[in-house]
Design a protein around this motif. Structure first.
Motif, PDB file in Angstrom:
ATOM      1  N   ASP A  32     -29.513  80.360  68.963  1.00  0.00           N
ATOM      2  CA  ASP A  32     -28.516  81.524  68.478  1.00  0.00           C
ATOM      3  C   ASP A  32     -27.248  81.321  69.105  1.00  0.00           C
ATOM      4  O   ASP A  32     -27.064  81.228  70.323  1.00  0.00           O
ATOM      5  CB  ASP A  32     -29.099  82.854  69.122  1.00  0.00           C
ATOM      6  N   LEU A  33     -26.390  80.689  68.092  1.00  0.00           N
ATOM      7  CA  LEU A  33     -24.861  80.241  68.614  1.00  0.00           C
ATOM      8  C   LEU A  33     -23.937  81.261  68.634  1.00  0.00           C
ATOM      9  O   LEU A  33     -22.617  80.986  68.831  1.00  0.00           O
ATOM     10  CB  LEU A  33     -24.490  79.101  68.019  1.00  0.00           C
ATOM     11  N   GLY A  34     -24.364  82.513  68.277  1.00  0.00           N
ATOM     12  CA  GLY A  34     -23.249  83.757  68.368  1.00  0.00           C
ATOM     13  C   GLY A  34     -22.285  83.741  67.118  1.00  0.00           C
ATOM     14  O   GLY A  34     -22.503  82.941  66.139  1.00  0.00           O
ATOM     15  N   GLY A  35     -21.291  84.260  67.351  1.00  0.00           N
ATOM     16  CA  GLY A  35     -20.167  84.377  66.443  1.00  0.00           C
ATOM     17  C   GLY A  35     -19.638  83.043  66.018  1.00  0.00           C
ATOM     18  O   GLY A  35     -19.492  82.443  64.968  1.00  0.00           O
ATOM     19  N   GLY A  36     -18.968  82.517  67.121  1.00  0.00           N
ATOM     20  CA  GLY A  36     -17.971  81.391  66.916  1.00  0.00           C
ATOM     21  C   GLY A  36     -16.801  81.451  66.406  1.00  0.00           C
ATOM     22  O   GLY A  36     -16.035  80.537  66.706  1.00  0.00           O
ATOM     23  N   LEU A  37     -16.690  81.986  65.291  1.00  0.00           N
ATOM     24  CA  LEU A  37     -15.520  81.849  64.326  1.00  0.00           C
ATOM     25  C   LEU A  37     -14.514  82.941  64.642  1.00  0.00           C
ATOM     26  O   LEU A  37     -14.885  84.080  64.374  1.00  0.00           O
ATOM     27  CB  LEU A  37     -16.010  81.776  62.926  1.00  0.00           C
ATOM     28  N   GLY A  38     -13.334  82.410  65.154  1.00  0.00           N
ATOM     29  CA  GLY A  38     -12.335  83.757  65.143  1.00  0.00           C
ATOM     30  C   GLY A  38     -11.837  83.810  63.994  1.00  0.00           C
ATOM     31  O   GLY A  38     -11.846  83.265  62.982  1.00  0.00           O
ATOM     32  N   ILE A  39     -10.636  84.897  63.955  1.00  0.00           N
ATOM     33  CA  ILE A  39     -10.072  85.572  62.713  1.00  0.00           C
ATOM     34  C   ILE A  39      -8.570  85.282  63.056  1.00  0.00           C
ATOM     35  O   ILE A  39      -8.163  85.536  64.426  1.00  0.00           O
ATOM     36  CB  ILE A  39     -10.385  86.450  61.868  1.00  0.00           C
ATOM     37  N   PRO A  40      -7.663  85.026  62.016  1.00  0.00           N
ATOM     38  CA  PRO A  40      -6.282  84.757  62.512  1.00  0.00           C
ATOM     39  C   PRO A  40      -5.570  86.241  62.557  1.00  0.00           C
ATOM     40  O   PRO A  40      -5.029  86.711  61.593  1.00  0.00           O
ATOM     41  CB  PRO A  40      -5.600  84.125  61.385  1.00  0.00           C
ATOM     42  N   TYR A  41      -5.591  86.896  63.885  1.00  0.00           N
ATOM     43  CA  TYR A  41      -4.779  88.193  63.944  1.00  0.00           C
ATOM     44  C   TYR A  41      -3.282  88.117  63.626  1.00  0.00           C
ATOM     45  O   TYR A  41      -2.531  88.912  63.295  1.00  0.00           O
ATOM     46  CB  TYR A  41      -5.401  88.774  65.325  1.00  0.00           C
ATOM     47  N   GLU A  42      -2.725  86.858  64.227  1.00  0.00           N
ATOM     48  CA  GLU A  42      -1.415  86.445  64.078  1.00  0.00           C
ATOM     49  C   GLU A  42      -1.329  85.290  63.324  1.00  0.00           C
ATOM     50  O   GLU A  42      -1.497  84.136  63.634  1.00  0.00           O
ATOM     51  CB  GLU A  42      -0.989  86.235  65.210  1.00  0.00           C
ATOM     52  N   SER A  43      -1.299  85.680  61.819  1.00  0.00           N
ATOM     53  CA  SER A  43      -1.276  84.661  60.784  1.00  0.00           C
ATOM     54  C   SER A  43      -0.181  83.377  60.874  1.00  0.00           C
ATOM     55  O   SER A  43      -0.341  82.338  60.513  1.00  0.00           O
ATOM     56  CB  SER A  43      -1.095  85.236  59.407  1.00  0.00           C
ATOM     57  N   ASN A  44       0.728  83.620  61.648  1.00  0.00           N
ATOM     58  CA  ASN A  44       1.832  82.795  61.783  1.00  0.00           C
ATOM     59  C   ASN A  44       1.593  81.624  62.658  1.00  0.00           C
ATOM     60  O   ASN A  44       1.975  80.668  62.764  1.00  0.00           O
ATOM     61  CB  ASN A  44       3.259  83.187  62.055  1.00  0.00           C
ATOM     62  N   GLY A  58     -32.997  69.144  66.774  1.00  0.00           N
ATOM     63  CA  GLY A  58     -34.013  69.788  65.653  1.00  0.00           C
ATOM     64  C   GLY A  58     -34.295  70.823  65.851  1.00  0.00           C
ATOM     65  O   GLY A  58     -35.534  71.647  65.465  1.00  0.00           O
ATOM     66  N   CYS A  59     -33.521  72.111  66.368  1.00  0.00           N
ATOM     67  CA  CYS A  59     -33.792  73.317  66.151  1.00  0.00           C
ATOM     68  C   CYS A  59     -33.241  73.997  65.077  1.00  0.00           C
ATOM     69  O   CYS A  59     -32.138  73.695  64.389  1.00  0.00           O
ATOM     70  CB  CYS A  59     -33.003  74.003  67.497  1.00  0.00           C
ATOM     71  N   GLU A  60     -33.921  75.228  64.644  1.00  0.00           N
ATOM     72  CA  GLU A  60     -33.366  76.222  63.891  1.00  0.00           C
ATOM     73  C   GLU A  60     -32.008  76.945  64.236  1.00  0.00           C
ATOM     74  O   GLU A  60     -32.107  77.369  65.731  1.00  0.00           O
ATOM     75  CB  GLU A  60     -34.157  77.221  63.313  1.00  0.00           C
ATOM     76  N   ILE A  61     -30.996  76.920  63.730  1.00  0.00           N
ATOM     77  CA  ILE A  61     -29.646  77.337  64.051  1.00  0.00           C
ATOM     78  C   ILE A  61     -29.391  78.585  63.634  1.00  0.00           C
ATOM     79  O   ILE A  61     -29.258  79.042  62.485  1.00  0.00           O
ATOM     80  CB  ILE A  61     -28.445  76.364  63.973  1.00  0.00           C
ATOM     81  N   GLU A  62     -29.164  79.756  64.457  1.00  0.00           N
ATOM     82  CA  GLU A  62     -28.692  80.972  63.989  1.00  0.00           C
ATOM     83  C   GLU A  62     -27.357  81.238  64.439  1.00  0.00           C
ATOM     84  O   GLU A  62     -26.726  81.012  65.620  1.00  0.00           O
ATOM     85  CB  GLU A  62     -29.533  82.126  64.674  1.00  0.00           C
ATOM     86  N   ILE A  63     -26.364  81.814  63.522  1.00  0.00           N
ATOM     87  CA  ILE A  63     -24.993  81.945  63.698  1.00  0.00           C
ATOM     88  C   ILE A  63     -24.705  83.504  63.055  1.00  0.00           C
ATOM     89  O   ILE A  63     -25.219  83.972  62.453  1.00  0.00           O
ATOM     90  CB  ILE A  63     -24.023  81.080  63.263  1.00  0.00           C
ATOM     91  N   GLU A  64     -23.831  84.136  63.789  1.00  0.00           N
ATOM     92  CA  GLU A  64     -23.163  85.506  63.248  1.00  0.00           C
ATOM     93  C   GLU A  64     -21.804  85.638  62.946  1.00  0.00           C
ATOM     94  O   GLU A  64     -21.183  85.800  63.728  1.00  0.00           O
ATOM     95  CB  GLU A  64     -23.700  86.293  64.628  1.00  0.00           C
ATOM     96  N   PRO A  65     -21.573  85.148  61.840  1.00  0.00           N
ATOM     97  CA  PRO A  65     -20.201  85.097  61.215  1.00  0.00           C
ATOM     98  C   PRO A  65     -19.573  86.247  60.842  1.00  0.00           C
ATOM     99  O   PRO A  65     -18.483  86.371  59.981  1.00  0.00           O
ATOM    100  CB  PRO A  65     -20.111  84.118  60.403  1.00  0.00           C
ATOM    101  N   GLY A  66     -20.012  87.524  61.321  1.00  0.00           N
ATOM    102  CA  GLY A  66     -19.511  88.602  60.460  1.00  0.00           C
ATOM    103  C   GLY A  66     -18.391  89.199  60.701  1.00  0.00           C
ATOM    104  O   GLY A  66     -17.724  89.472  59.694  1.00  0.00           O
ATOM    105  N   ARG A  67     -17.918  88.831  61.815  1.00  0.00           N
ATOM    106  CA  ARG A  67     -16.410  89.259  62.048  1.00  0.00           C
ATOM    107  C   ARG A  67     -15.435  88.405  61.134  1.00  0.00           C
ATOM    108  O   ARG A  67     -14.463  88.827  60.451  1.00  0.00           O
ATOM    109  CB  ARG A  67     -15.963  89.164  63.494  1.00  0.00           C
ATOM    110  N   PHE A  68     -15.557  87.135  61.149  1.00  0.00           N
ATOM    111  CA  PHE A  68     -15.120  86.287  60.317  1.00  0.00           C
ATOM    112  C   PHE A  68     -15.013  86.517  58.780  1.00  0.00           C
ATOM    113  O   PHE A  68     -14.024  86.633  58.168  1.00  0.00           O
ATOM    114  CB  PHE A  68     -15.620  84.805  60.382  1.00  0.00           C
TER     115      PHE A  68
END
Length: 206
Positions: free
Chosen positions: A20-32, A54-64
């Motif tokens: 489980d690699l968690g969220g990982g992806l941020g979002i651009p709070y400051e778009s500039n 060779g593992c199954e990968i879980e990610i949680e990109p909900g915030r993105f």
């Protein structure tokens, strides 16, 4: 580090099949000036670092997904001239979007009606109407000139507005509106004051 730990645990006899690699992806709070990695870049990095396991990968990109999909729209109540700065007082408050008050989080603020080309911007402290020192969205934020009745939008509010909002100070939750192209629908109406008060039950023994 996760790859190294996986290999270490496997060497010790543990059957590690899923990561489980968690969220990982941020979002651009400051778009500039913020450019988080794209999903494609993130997946390429995952493949590079842990693909050989060779593992199954879980990610949680909900915030993105949810963060960028929602905006919090508020109306300017009035502009107050202070001794050394101008205050933009809006009808939204800390109970509607608490991240700035809670830990000084940044959300881009943009006018609903785009300013004309060449408009000179000015600095505002953007605050809500609740009588709390923490009811502040931004200090010294550079915005196009605004006046009472203008609408503004706080970007990247989709992952936070609804789930972190409260009815503090008996302020009804804002309505939620879903938009698709030129279609829209209210998917959660604003509760009335009666709705809020009627949730309380007075015990018979009181």
């Amino acid at each position: 580090k996760v790859a190294e730990l996986t290999e270490l645990l496997r060497a010790d006899g543990h059957d590690i099949r899923r990561l489980d690699l968690g969220g990982g992806l941020g979002i651009p709070y400051e778009s500039n000036n913020q450019h988080p990695p794209s999903p494609k870049e993130y997946c390429a990095l995952i493949a590079e670092k842990v693909g050989h396991l060779g593992c199954e990968i879980e990610i949680e990109p909900g915030r993105f997904i949810a963060g960028n999909s929602g905006v919090f729209v508020s109306e300017v109540i009035y502009v107050k001239q202070g001794e050394d700065r101008e205050f933009l007082i809006v009808d939204g408050a800390m109970n509607d979007l608490i991240r700035p008050a809670m830990y000084d989080a940044h959300h881009d603020i943009v006018p609903i009606n785009a300013p004309a080309a060449g408009t000179e911007y000015q600095a505002y402290d953007v605050v809500g109407p609740v009588c709390e020192s923490g009811d502040t969205f931004a200090k010294g934020r550079s915005l196009a000139p605004l006046k009472a009745g203008d609408l503004i939008a706080f970007r990247s509010a989709g992952a936070y507005g609804a789930v972190m909002a409260s009815e503090y100070n008996t302020r009804p939750l804002v309505p939620e509106v879903m938009v698709k192209g030129d279609q829209f629908a209210v998917i959660r109406p604003r509760p009335s004051l009666e709705d809020i008060i009627n949730r309380d039950i007075i015990p018979q023994w009181w």
